[in-house]
Structures are given as C-alpha cells and as structure tokens.
Design a protein around this motif. Sequence first.
Motif, short mmCIF file in Angstrom:
data_model
loop_
_atom_site.label_atom_id
_atom_site.label_comp_id
_atom_site.label_asym_id
_atom_site.label_seq_id
_atom_site.Cartn_x
_atom_site.Cartn_y
_atom_site.Cartn_z
N ILE A 11 0.79 -1.48 0.23
CA ILE A 11 -0.11 0.44 -0.22
C ILE A 11 0.42 0.81 0.36
O ILE A 11 0.51 2.44 -0.48
CB ILE A 11 -0.96 0.07 1.26
N ALA A 12 2.01 1.49 0.24
CA ALA A 12 2.93 1.89 0.40
C ALA A 12 3.37 2.91 -0.63
O ALA A 12 3.86 3.42 -0.72
CB ALA A 12 4.41 1.93 1.79
N PHE A 13 4.21 1.73 -1.00
CA PHE A 13 4.95 2.00 -2.28
C PHE A 13 3.64 2.14 -3.41
O PHE A 13 3.97 3.12 -4.34
CB PHE A 13 5.19 0.33 -2.86
N LEU A 14 2.28 1.70 -3.58
CA LEU A 14 1.25 2.13 -4.85
C LEU A 14 1.10 3.28 -3.78
O LEU A 14 0.86 4.84 -4.98
CB LEU A 14 0.23 0.80 -4.19
N ILE A 15 1.43 4.10 -2.65
CA ILE A 15 1.38 5.71 -2.52
C ILE A 15 2.19 6.52 -2.97
O ILE A 15 1.78 7.49 -3.92
CB ILE A 15 0.58 5.80 -1.25
N PHE A 16 3.53 5.55 -2.75
CA PHE A 16 4.21 6.74 -3.30
C PHE A 16 4.46 6.30 -5.02
O PHE A 16 4.99 7.32 -5.42
CB PHE A 16 6.03 5.80 -2.60
N PHE A 17 4.25 5.54 -5.70
CA PHE A 17 4.36 5.51 -7.06
C PHE A 17 2.69 6.37 -7.41
O PHE A 17 3.47 7.42 -8.85
CB PHE A 17 4.46 4.32 -7.79
N ILE A 18 1.52 6.40 -7.23
CA ILE A 18 1.40 7.57 -7.77
C ILE A 18 1.11 9.04 -7.44
O ILE A 18 1.19 9.27 -7.94
CB ILE A 18 -0.40 7.11 -7.10
N ALA A 19 2.10 9.18 -6.35
CA ALA A 19 2.31 10.20 -6.07
C ALA A 19 3.08 10.89 -6.97
O ALA A 19 3.94 12.31 -7.12
CB ALA A 19 2.66 10.00 -4.29
N PHE A 20 4.24 9.89 -7.16
CA PHE A 20 5.63 10.58 -7.26
C PHE A 20 5.62 10.05 -8.75
O PHE A 20 6.85 10.51 -9.22
CB PHE A 20 6.69 10.16 -6.78
#
Length: 52
Positions: A11-20
């Motif tokens: 979930i953290a990676f998904l949020i990071f991927f979408i944000a950056f």
Amino acid sequence: MVKKVLTWGGIAFLIFFIAFRPNSAADVFKSLGGGIVDIAQGFGEFVTNLVA
C-alpha cells in the motif's frame, strides 16, 4: 505477521508510485484495465460460441 507487513508495504509503495510518478501509474492502470476488458470479452465470446 509477514502478510500484514507485506500488505502495508504494498500500500505504501502504491501511494508513493502514484504520488511521484502519476503518468507511469496511469499507464499501469490503463494496461491492467485493458487486460481485464480483453479477458471479459474472451469469456463472453466463449459463452456465446458455447451456446450458439
């Protein structure tokens, strides 16, 4: 315990991927959506040919 850590990490990676990388994330989701549509169409054609 490991499953919980991997889930939160994903979930953290998904949020990071979408944000950056929003453009790359959009491309990935478009590809996944296209694959799901292709599978659904193939299944629909199979059922149609099976019944007809």
